[in-house]
Design a protein around this motif. Structure first.
Motif, PDB file in Angstrom:
ATOM      1  N   PHE A   8       0.824  -1.206   0.000  1.00 35.45           N
ATOM      2  CA  PHE A   8       0.000   0.000   0.000  1.00 35.45           C
ATOM      3  C   PHE A   8       0.862   1.262   0.000  1.00 35.45           C
ATOM      4  CE2 PHE A   8      -2.481  -3.449   1.658  1.00 35.45           C
ATOM      5  CZ  PHE A   8      -3.681  -3.318   0.961  1.00 35.45           C
ATOM      6  N   GLY A  44       4.423   0.660   9.152  1.00 36.02           N
ATOM      7  CA  GLY A  44       3.406   1.109  10.098  1.00 36.02           C
ATOM      8  C   GLY A  44       2.772  -0.098  10.740  1.00 36.02           C
ATOM      9  N   ILE A  45       1.997  -0.819   9.941  1.00 42.26           N
ATOM     10  CA  ILE A  45       1.392  -2.043  10.455  1.00 42.26           C
ATOM     11  C   ILE A  45       1.390  -3.122   9.382  1.00 42.26           C
ATOM     12  CG2 ILE A  45      -0.111  -0.908  12.128  1.00 42.26           C
ATOM     13  CD1 ILE A  45      -2.391  -1.619  10.041  1.00 42.26           C
ATOM     14  N   MET A  47      -0.880  -6.853   8.469  1.00 37.11           N
ATOM     15  CA  MET A  47      -2.024  -7.692   8.840  1.00 37.11           C
ATOM     16  C   MET A  47      -1.954  -9.002   8.064  1.00 37.11           C
ATOM     17  SD  MET A  47      -5.374  -5.227   8.853  1.00 37.11           S
ATOM     18  CE  MET A  47      -5.166  -3.459   8.917  1.00 37.11           C
ATOM     19  N   HIS A  52      -4.141  -7.738  12.732  1.00 33.59           N
ATOM     20  CA  HIS A  52      -2.782  -7.242  12.949  1.00 33.59           C
ATOM     21  C   HIS A  52      -1.845  -8.390  13.321  1.00 33.59           C
ATOM     22  CE1 HIS A  52      -5.123  -3.546  13.221  1.00 33.59           C
ATOM     23  NE2 HIS A  52      -4.000  -2.857  13.095  1.00 33.59           N
ATOM     24  N   PHE A  68       1.679  -2.120   5.301  1.00 35.78           N
ATOM     25  CA  PHE A  68       1.407  -0.678   5.215  1.00 35.78           C
ATOM     26  C   PHE A  68       2.567   0.124   5.793  1.00 35.78           C
ATOM     27  CE2 PHE A  68      -2.721  -2.709   5.486  1.00 35.78           C
ATOM     28  CZ  PHE A  68      -3.512  -1.993   4.598  1.00 35.78           C
ATOM     29  N   ILE A  71       0.962   5.432   8.216  1.00 36.71           N
ATOM     30  CA  ILE A  71       0.012   6.354   7.607  1.00 36.71           C
ATOM     31  C   ILE A  71      -1.081   6.675   8.617  1.00 36.71           C
ATOM     32  CG2 ILE A  71       0.383   5.657   5.207  1.00 36.71           C
ATOM     33  CD1 ILE A  71      -1.962   3.792   5.422  1.00 36.71           C
ATOM     34  N   GLY A  72      -1.829   7.717   8.300  1.00 37.27           N
ATOM     35  CA  GLY A  72      -2.941   8.089   9.175  1.00 37.27           C
ATOM     36  C   GLY A  72      -3.856   9.036   8.450  1.00 37.27           C
ATOM     37  N   GLY A  73      -4.948   9.346   9.075  1.00 40.40           N
ATOM     38  CA  GLY A  73      -5.912  10.256   8.449  1.00 40.40           C
ATOM     39  C   GLY A  73      -6.996  10.560   9.442  1.00 40.40           C
ATOM     40  N   GLY A  74      -8.209  10.636   8.986  1.00 39.01           N
ATOM     41  CA  GLY A  74      -9.298  10.821   9.941  1.00 39.01           C
ATOM     42  C   GLY A  74     -10.153  12.025   9.639  1.00 39.01           C
TER      43      GLY A  74
ATOM     44  N   THR B 243      -6.322  12.308   3.529  1.00 37.08           N
ATOM     45  CA  THR B 243      -6.924  11.414   4.520  1.00 37.08           C
ATOM     46  C   THR B 243      -7.464  10.144   3.862  1.00 37.08           C
ATOM     47  OG1 THR B 243      -9.057  12.545   4.325  1.00 37.08           O
ATOM     48  CG2 THR B 243      -7.590  13.310   6.059  1.00 37.08           C
ATOM     49  N   VAL B 245      -6.059   8.043   2.253  1.00 39.82           N
ATOM     50  CA  VAL B 245      -5.155   6.905   2.387  1.00 39.82           C
ATOM     51  C   VAL B 245      -5.787   5.824   3.266  1.00 39.82           C
ATOM     52  CG1 VAL B 245      -3.915   7.722   4.445  1.00 39.82           C
ATOM     53  CG2 VAL B 245      -2.711   6.322   2.740  1.00 39.82           C
ATOM     54  N   LEU B 246      -6.816   6.199   4.032  1.00 40.12           N
ATOM     55  CA  LEU B 246      -7.416   5.247   4.971  1.00 40.12           C
ATOM     56  C   LEU B 246      -8.307   4.198   4.317  1.00 40.12           C
ATOM     57  CD1 LEU B 246      -8.356   7.575   7.934  1.00 40.12           C
ATOM     58  CD2 LEU B 246      -6.618   5.803   7.923  1.00 40.12           C
ATOM     59  N   ILE B 249      -6.648   0.733   4.204  1.00 35.90           N
ATOM     60  CA  ILE B 249      -6.251   0.147   5.496  1.00 35.90           C
ATOM     61  C   ILE B 249      -7.491  -0.213   6.327  1.00 35.90           C
ATOM     62  CG2 ILE B 249      -5.908   2.282   6.838  1.00 35.90           C
ATOM     63  CD1 ILE B 249      -3.318   1.032   7.903  1.00 35.90           C
ATOM     64  N   ASN B 251     -10.429  -0.899   5.049  1.00 35.17           N
ATOM     65  CA  ASN B 251     -11.006  -2.040   4.329  1.00 35.17           C
ATOM     66  C   ASN B 251     -10.273  -3.329   4.706  1.00 35.17           C
ATOM     67  OD1 ASN B 251     -12.758  -3.009   1.967  1.00 35.17           O
ATOM     68  ND2 ASN B 251     -10.731  -3.751   1.406  1.00 35.17           N
ATOM     69  N   GLU B 317     -12.180  14.364   1.324  1.00 27.67           N
ATOM     70  CA  GLU B 317     -11.780  13.631   2.530  1.00 27.67           C
ATOM     71  C   GLU B 317     -12.220  12.167   2.531  1.00 27.67           C
ATOM     72  OE1 GLU B 317      -9.815  15.130   4.417  1.00 27.67           O
ATOM     73  OE2 GLU B 317     -10.236  17.231   3.991  1.00 27.67           O
ATOM     74  N   GLU B 319     -13.722  10.445   4.848  1.00 24.72           N
ATOM     75  CA  GLU B 319     -15.070  10.127   5.351  1.00 24.72           C
ATOM     76  C   GLU B 319     -16.134  10.400   4.290  1.00 24.72           C
ATOM     77  OE1 GLU B 319     -12.753  11.577   7.165  1.00 24.72           O
ATOM     78  OE2 GLU B 319     -12.468  10.085   8.753  1.00 24.72           O
ATOM     79  N   TYR B 419     -16.107   4.124  10.160  1.00 23.83           N
ATOM     80  CA  TYR B 419     -15.409   3.067  10.901  1.00 23.83           C
ATOM     81  C   TYR B 419     -16.483   2.256  11.621  1.00 23.83           C
ATOM     82  CZ  TYR B 419     -12.129   6.925  10.292  1.00 23.83           C
ATOM     83  OH  TYR B 419     -11.406   7.952   9.752  1.00 23.83           O
ATOM     84  N   HIS B 440     -16.364  10.706  14.658  1.00 22.39           N
ATOM     85  CA  HIS B 440     -15.042  10.086  14.811  1.00 22.39           C
ATOM     86  C   HIS B 440     -14.014  11.039  15.382  1.00 22.39           C
ATOM     87  CE1 HIS B 440     -14.954  12.109  10.954  1.00 22.39           C
ATOM     88  NE2 HIS B 440     -13.660  12.058  10.944  1.00 22.39           N
ATOM     89  N   TYR B 444     -10.416   9.763  18.465  1.00 21.63           N
ATOM     90  CA  TYR B 444     -10.068   8.997  17.261  1.00 21.63           C
ATOM     91  C   TYR B 444      -9.265   7.757  17.624  1.00 21.63           C
ATOM     92  CZ  TYR B 444      -8.964   8.327  12.344  1.00 21.63           C
ATOM     93  OH  TYR B 444      -8.861   7.821  11.074  1.00 21.63           O
ATOM     94  N   ASN B 449      -6.205   1.659  17.628  1.00 19.38           N
ATOM     95  CA  ASN B 449      -6.865   0.400  17.250  1.00 19.38           C
ATOM     96  C   ASN B 449      -6.357  -0.141  15.921  1.00 19.38           C
ATOM     97  OD1 ASN B 449     -10.260   0.905  18.575  1.00 19.38           O
ATOM     98  ND2 ASN B 449      -8.425   0.111  19.538  1.00 19.38           N
ATOM     99  N   ILE B 450      -6.042   0.756  14.985  1.00 20.95           N
ATOM    100  CA  ILE B 450      -5.692   0.302  13.640  1.00 20.95           C
ATOM    101  C   ILE B 450      -4.287   0.710  13.221  1.00 20.95           C
ATOM    102  CG2 ILE B 450      -6.286   0.475  11.170  1.00 20.95           C
ATOM    103  CD1 ILE B 450      -8.407  -1.047  12.702  1.00 20.95           C
ATOM    104  N   LEU B 451      -3.916   1.968  13.470  1.00 21.66           N
ATOM    105  CA  LEU B 451      -2.714   2.519  12.837  1.00 21.66           C
ATOM    106  C   LEU B 451      -1.433   2.293  13.630  1.00 21.66           C
ATOM    107  CD1 LEU B 451      -4.306   5.917  11.728  1.00 21.66           C
ATOM    108  CD2 LEU B 451      -4.028   3.849  10.341  1.00 21.66           C
ATOM    109  N   PHE B 487      -4.964  16.967  13.495  1.00 22.83           N
ATOM    110  CA  PHE B 487      -3.908  16.078  12.998  1.00 22.83           C
ATOM    111  C   PHE B 487      -2.567  16.296  13.689  1.00 22.83           C
ATOM    112  CE2 PHE B 487      -6.195  15.285   8.722  1.00 22.83           C
ATOM    113  CZ  PHE B 487      -7.089  14.472   9.384  1.00 22.83           C
ATOM    114  N   PHE B 490      -1.355  13.028  15.939  1.00 27.22           N
ATOM    115  CA  PHE B 490      -0.489  11.894  15.589  1.00 27.22           C
ATOM    116  C   PHE B 490       0.926  12.134  16.117  1.00 27.22           C
ATOM    117  CE2 PHE B 490      -3.807  11.575  12.259  1.00 27.22           C
ATOM    118  CZ  PHE B 490      -4.263  10.311  12.565  1.00 27.22           C
TER     119      PHE B 490
END
Lengths: 74, 575
Positions: A8, A44-45, A47, A52, A68, A71-74, B243, B245-246, B249, B251, B317, B319, B419, B440, B444, B449-451, B487, B490
């Protein structure tokens, strides 16, 4: 054994998005990463089958390994 | 000169400038909007009635040269959720309001006639003018006219037709440095602005500046702060892929809500991913990096061009792309970009509206995957305010009620974003307990949990999730008060130099001596102020729950359900 490897973000540059690849048993996640010329400190991670995993986790026949960068976002 | 409170009464069309009460002095951004709403708005009032107030506040560091400090907070009682609400936006207005010497702008009352008005903010105060020309226009047509009428440097805060029609998902948009729009998207605050009959607010600071108590100390702190942001690899990835890029990951993790929250993975994920978007932007001569406000060093925004290489949208974005894409099973990024542009033009929340359309798809109003149908509904129904358009504009909850759909992903009537709480349990705690409905950005937990940022916590396990969400919600409330972009979190979670540098910035700016504990206590007190407002408005712990379909419908691929008890969720408030 056959393992599907998915890359990725910028890990795809000069490599691939997804490939079914052949590895000897046992192979750890870290060996796959290093075999692709990626430094472990760029990760980063990772799976396996959408869960994970750790660098030392051993792969099994038919696993899906996703790799991966940080990376991050949100 | 110390900043003041600028107040506008739309009932008698009067304005005033007031000293800042001592109890408000240490607040900025969300802390200030929530403190003012809690102090002045009756919790049981109708959100679109005469007693609600709309409050804009720049952050504690907005208008200074501090990196990433240009976020604007907008607060009121929300017409979507009925709770207190702070909606946060980029754009230039936070910095310009601060340079006007305006700590907060409070808009109260309601005109007795049906005229529309605009407000002009300068260092001298606010003037109210009747407005007709841009009323009834979408945001982009209105901006084009206002750009000719006003000087280019002025800030603009504006509502589209959704806000004029008081749709419960209407947003408030803020002009960015390139003349595009950013939005305070969630909670329908555009409808509150519409209920005050204010179409737009212009902001002209003239030669106003923000005073800094100790400039030398400030410069040193800002250098360390900006370095910690720039050096963090997440910042670098955000500048490259945005953002979005999520998509891949989330998915991969099995937590990407798909087809109105019936699956956790989307077959079309690659077509709508950040990687695909990055390549399309480059092929079409767009911009991969773009900042939503001056001084941003992360630059997660972008300029996305259409197939003819012409500008289509920015601030595209994750979302929004998730909601229009996976949730509606649309895998065409150009259709999604067109929808994003239309939503910005109508001035309506892209998360709420797209999730509402996902529920409408389940109801059979249109088929899943029907991108052309979605665009038609936005232009022919929502923009024009037809019956169906107003139901969709009322949000996912309204669509579910109108069509008898039971799978309606909302908490406190606000749509759950990108999410799935069954597969990413920390987010479920944030959705359930947030003072503002499912959101979210309130806490966050994806980071952990994920990153793998700020440690790691198994997303499928309940262990530690309440504490994680609590700590993040406290920290977020504090960050939202500084005017900082979220942001920065992070870097703050991973880099030990980041938060101390931020505290040094605050201390240098105001000549004070805050500690890390003070900042944590600020975050706690903001959450408690917001929670108390909601309790007084009639909410109880029974409202801190997810819809029951999450408990009985397993989510593939992990086939997991939401399994927190009410008692476990309620421990969130033990602080």
């Amino acid at each position: 054994m056959k393992v599907t490897v998915k890359l990725f973000a910028f890990f795809r540059a000069g490599r691939f998005k997804v490939e079914e690849r052949e590895y000897p048993e046992p192979t750890a996640v870290s060996e796959v990463i290093e075999g692709l010329g990626i430094n472990l400190d760029e990760i980063g991670i990772t799976m396996i089958n959408s869960r994970h995993c750790q660098f030392e986790t051993l792969l099994k026949e038919g696993d899906n390994l996703a790799i991966f960068p940080v990376i991050g976002g949100g | 000169m110390a900043a003041k409170i600028f107040r506008v009464n739309m009932s008698d069309l009067s304005t005033s400038i007031e000293e800042v009460p001592a109890a408000w002095a240490g607040h900025g951004g969300r802390g200030l909007t929530s403190t003012i709403v809690a102090a002045e708005v009756p919790p049981t009032c109708h959100p679109l009635g005469v007693n609600n107030k709309l409050v804009f506040a720049s952050g504690l560091l907005s208008g200074t040269p501090a990196a990433n400090s240009g976020r604007l907070s907008c607060g009121a009682k929300s017409p979507l959720t009925g709770t207190i609400k702070e909606s946060n936006s980029g754009g230039s207005s936070a910095q310009l309001l601060a340079k006007c010497g305006c700590k907060a702008l409070i808009i109260e009352g309601q005109p007795k006639d049906d005229a529309w008005y605009s407000l002009a903010v300068t260092p001298e105060g606010v003037t109210i003018t009747k407005e007709a020309e841009v009323v009834g226009m979408g945001n982009f047509a209105a901006l084009e006219i206002l750009d000719q009428r006003l000087s280019a440097k002025q800030g603009i805060i504006i509502i589209g037709t959704a806000g004029e029609m008081k749709m419960r998902s209407a947003n408030i948009s803020v002009k960015d440095p390139d003349g595009n729009l950013r939005s305070g998207g969630r909670g329908g605050l555009g409808a509150v602005m519409g209920s005050k009959r204010v179409k737009f607010i212009s902001i002209d600071p003239k030669d106003g500046k923000v005073e800094i108590a100790d400039m030398d100390k400030f410069r040193v702190a800002n250098k360390a702060f900006a370095k910690s942001l720039i050096d963090h690899p997440v910042s670098q990835a955000l500048g490259t892929y945005g953002t979005n890029v999520l998509v891949n990951i989330i998915n991969e993790s099995g937590g990407l809500p798909t087809r109105n929250f019936t699956k956790g993975q989307f077959d079309g994920h690659e077509q709508i991913s950040g990687e695909t978007m990055h390549d399309l932007i480059q092929e079409r001569g767009g911009k991969v990096k773009h900042n939503c406000h001056a001084g941003c060093v992360i630059q997660c925004s972008q300029i996305y061009n259409d197939v003819k290489n012409k500008y289509k949208t920015s601030g595209f974005e994750y979302e929004s792309i998730w909601a229009l894409g996976a949730d509606c099973e649309i895998d065409n990024l150009d259709q999604i970009a067109e929808a994003d542009h239309l939503l910005d033009d109508i001035g309506i929340d892209s998360i709420e509206t797209a999730v509402a359309i996902g529920v409408a798809m389940e109801a059979g109003v249109l088929e899943f995957g029907d991108g052309e149908g979605l665009l038609r509904i936005l232009t022919e129904e929502v923009a024009k305010g037809t019956g169906l358009g107003r139901i969709i504009g009322g949000g996912a909850g309204d669509v579910g009620r109108a069509y008898g759909v039971t799978r309606v992903p909302v908490v406190k009537n606000q749509a759950i974003p990108a999410y799935d709480p069954r597969a990413i349990k920390g987010m479920g705690i944030t959705y359930a307990t947030s003072t503002q409905g499912a959101d979210h950005t309130m806490g966050y937990t994806i980071a952990t949990n994920i990153l793998g940022v700020g440690g790691s916590l198994d997303p499928l396990s309940k262990e530690g999730q309440v504490e994680l969400s609590r700590n993040l919600q406290i920290a977020t409330a504090a960050i939202d008060s500084t005017g900082m972009c979220l942001f920065i979190a992070f870097a703050a979670l991973d880099d030990a130099t980041c938060l101390p540098a931020l505290i040094d910035l605050l201390n240098a700016c105001y000549g004070i001596e805050l500690t890390g504990d003070d900042v944590t206590n600020l975050g706690k007190s903001i959450l408690k102020t917001e929670h108390a407002f909601n309790l007084a408005a009639g909410f109880t712990n029974q409202d801190d729950r997810l819809p029951d379909f999450f408990s009985v419908e397993p989510l593939p691929p992990h086939n997991v359900v939401w399994d927190f008890s009410g008692e476990e969720i309620d421990t969130f408030w033990n602080f």
